[in-house]
Design an enzyme around this catalytic site. Sequence first.
Site, mmCIF file in Angstrom:
data_model
loop_
_atom_site.group_PDB
_atom_site.id
_atom_site.type_symbol
_atom_site.label_atom_id
_atom_site.label_comp_id
_atom_site.label_asym_id
_atom_site.label_seq_id
_atom_site.Cartn_x
_atom_site.Cartn_y
_atom_site.Cartn_z
ATOM 1 N N GLU A 176 0.812 -1.232 0.000
ATOM 2 C CA GLU A 176 0.000 0.000 0.000
ATOM 3 C C GLU A 176 0.840 1.275 0.000
ATOM 4 O OE1 GLU A 176 -2.650 -0.458 3.337
ATOM 5 O OE2 GLU A 176 -3.642 -2.201 2.468
ATOM 6 N N HIS A 255 -10.128 -6.636 -1.887
ATOM 7 C CA HIS A 255 -11.188 -6.419 -0.898
ATOM 8 C C HIS A 255 -12.307 -5.717 -1.662
ATOM 9 C CE1 HIS A 255 -8.739 -7.606 2.481
ATOM 10 N NE2 HIS A 255 -7.781 -6.798 2.077
ATOM 11 N N GLU A 285 -5.895 -10.998 -1.032
ATOM 12 C CA GLU A 285 -6.664 -10.747 0.206
ATOM 13 C C GLU A 285 -8.162 -10.691 -0.093
ATOM 14 O OE1 GLU A 285 -5.217 -7.409 2.470
ATOM 15 O OE2 GLU A 285 -3.119 -7.837 2.005
ATOM 16 N N ASP A 287 -12.018 -10.672 -0.244
ATOM 17 C CA ASP A 287 -13.295 -10.859 0.457
ATOM 18 C C ASP A 287 -14.336 -10.013 -0.270
ATOM 19 O OD1 ASP A 287 -12.417 -8.380 1.559
ATOM 20 O OD2 ASP A 287 -11.886 -9.321 3.468
HETATM 21 C C1 XIL Z 1 -6.048 -6.350 8.631
HETATM 22 C C2 XIL Z 1 -6.354 -7.569 9.492
HETATM 23 O O1 XIL Z 1 -7.246 -8.393 8.806
HETATM 24 C C3 XIL Z 1 -6.943 -7.151 10.818
HETATM 25 O O2 XIL Z 1 -7.081 -8.273 11.672
HETATM 26 C C4 XIL Z 1 -6.047 -6.099 11.469
HETATM 27 O O3 XIL Z 1 -6.673 -5.645 12.649
HETATM 28 C C5 XIL Z 1 -5.797 -4.936 10.533
HETATM 29 O O4 XIL Z 1 -5.247 -5.429 9.325
HETATM 30 N N1 XIL Z 1 -4.831 -4.742 3.897
HETATM 31 C C6 XIL Z 1 -3.781 -5.481 4.389
HETATM 32 C C7 XIL Z 1 -3.986 -6.319 5.604
HETATM 33 O O5 XIL Z 1 -2.726 -5.537 3.753
HETATM 34 O O6 XIL Z 1 -2.814 -6.440 6.370
HETATM 35 C C8 XIL Z 1 -5.115 -5.826 6.463
HETATM 36 O O7 XIL Z 1 -5.341 -6.791 7.477
HETATM 37 C C9 XIL Z 1 -6.349 -5.610 5.625
HETATM 38 C C10 XIL Z 1 -6.103 -4.583 4.554
#
Ligand code: XIL
Length: 369
Positions: A176, A255, A285, A287
């Site tokens: 990021e 996401h 990641e 969802d």
């Molecule tokens: C999130 C986790 O899922 C949570 O448990 C934590 O509290 C915060 O981080 N992008 C990322 C991840 O790269 O590391 C993040 O994970 C979600 C967004």
Amino acid sequence: MWVWCGLALIAAILVITLASHEHFQNPTAVEQELTPSEALAPVETDTSSLRDLADRHSISVGAAVLMDPFRKDEEYQTILTREFNSLTPENAMKFARLHPERDRYNFVDAADLVTFAQNHQMDVHGHVLVWHRNLPDWLTETEWSREELMAVLQQHIYTVVGRFRGQVDSWDVVNEAIDVEQKDQLRESIWLNVIGPEYIQLAFRWAHEADPDAQLFYNDYKGEDLGRKSDAIYQLVRDLVQQGVPIHGVGLQMHTSIKDAPDPRDVAENMRRLNDLELTVKITEMDVQIHGVDRPEAELFLNQKQVYQDMMQTCLNAENCSGLTTWGVSDQYSWIPYYFERPDAPLLFDEEYQSKPAYDGLVEELMRL
Ligand code: XIL
């Protein structure tokens, strides 16, 4: 007398031959010969797990793993090992977790996950070496010179990547780092502010020195399809490639939600242009939120299924997509309800570990050989 004996012998031979022939034709007879454990050996059925299907395509299907359920909830581990051939520590490899004090590292959780993955023939995707979040106070509350902070980051990367050398297959090296609202499109962070834009290539070079065999990724969100964000990511990684920086892939976090899922054709085009740079891509990641759409739940789940299925199809069709990881195992432990402070159900398994239509969507896509 001899004639009768001869005929009887011929008849006996015939009976034995027929009986043994039937023996091979009759499956029950074959089953009776198996020991109980042989009879129970797994046979290929239509209900293969995700990981079996993923193996056939030589891709990874992974899940992010949270320590709490991993340690306390037996069923969590059962689903994890049955369905996934890869895992990503959801938080256990973040900076503050691994390196809580300047001179102290804590590898307990991360090492347990890596050992677990090895014991269950799963890949490990390491997450994450350089990020603007989850930094310990000792780091953020010190006034560092550029040289000092470079030394801190170098030591962190050498120690962490070195600790898991040969055991972690791939790393999110930088996460990021792009913020298209900024003038130079790089996100404000301690790394950028103190070291400057060079921190990105330094991180990749140090990670590569610490484990020359690990696949090194740049990872980001909302850069899956085409647009300002993915253009900025593309330009960043293209420059890195042109400068000879050891970067091997781009993680597309994915996401998303049923309301604004990326257009699969745009995701395919984005993957294709990254392939032209000889970079792998991975959905890292995923969802899919269902919140905020006024439809019966069954329909929402079908919409969600479609999004998962579209993205798996896009990955399978791309030349350079190495896998898809969901950000969690079951809805019960998803970060989404906590982060957005509203209920949701964004993953493949419900709170009772029952598979959802989204799961069937991935299976259907993977069954298409
Ligand atoms: C999130 C986790 O899922 C949570 O448990 C934590 O509290 C915060 O981080 N992008 C990322 C991840 O790269 O590391 C993040 O994970 C979600 C967004």
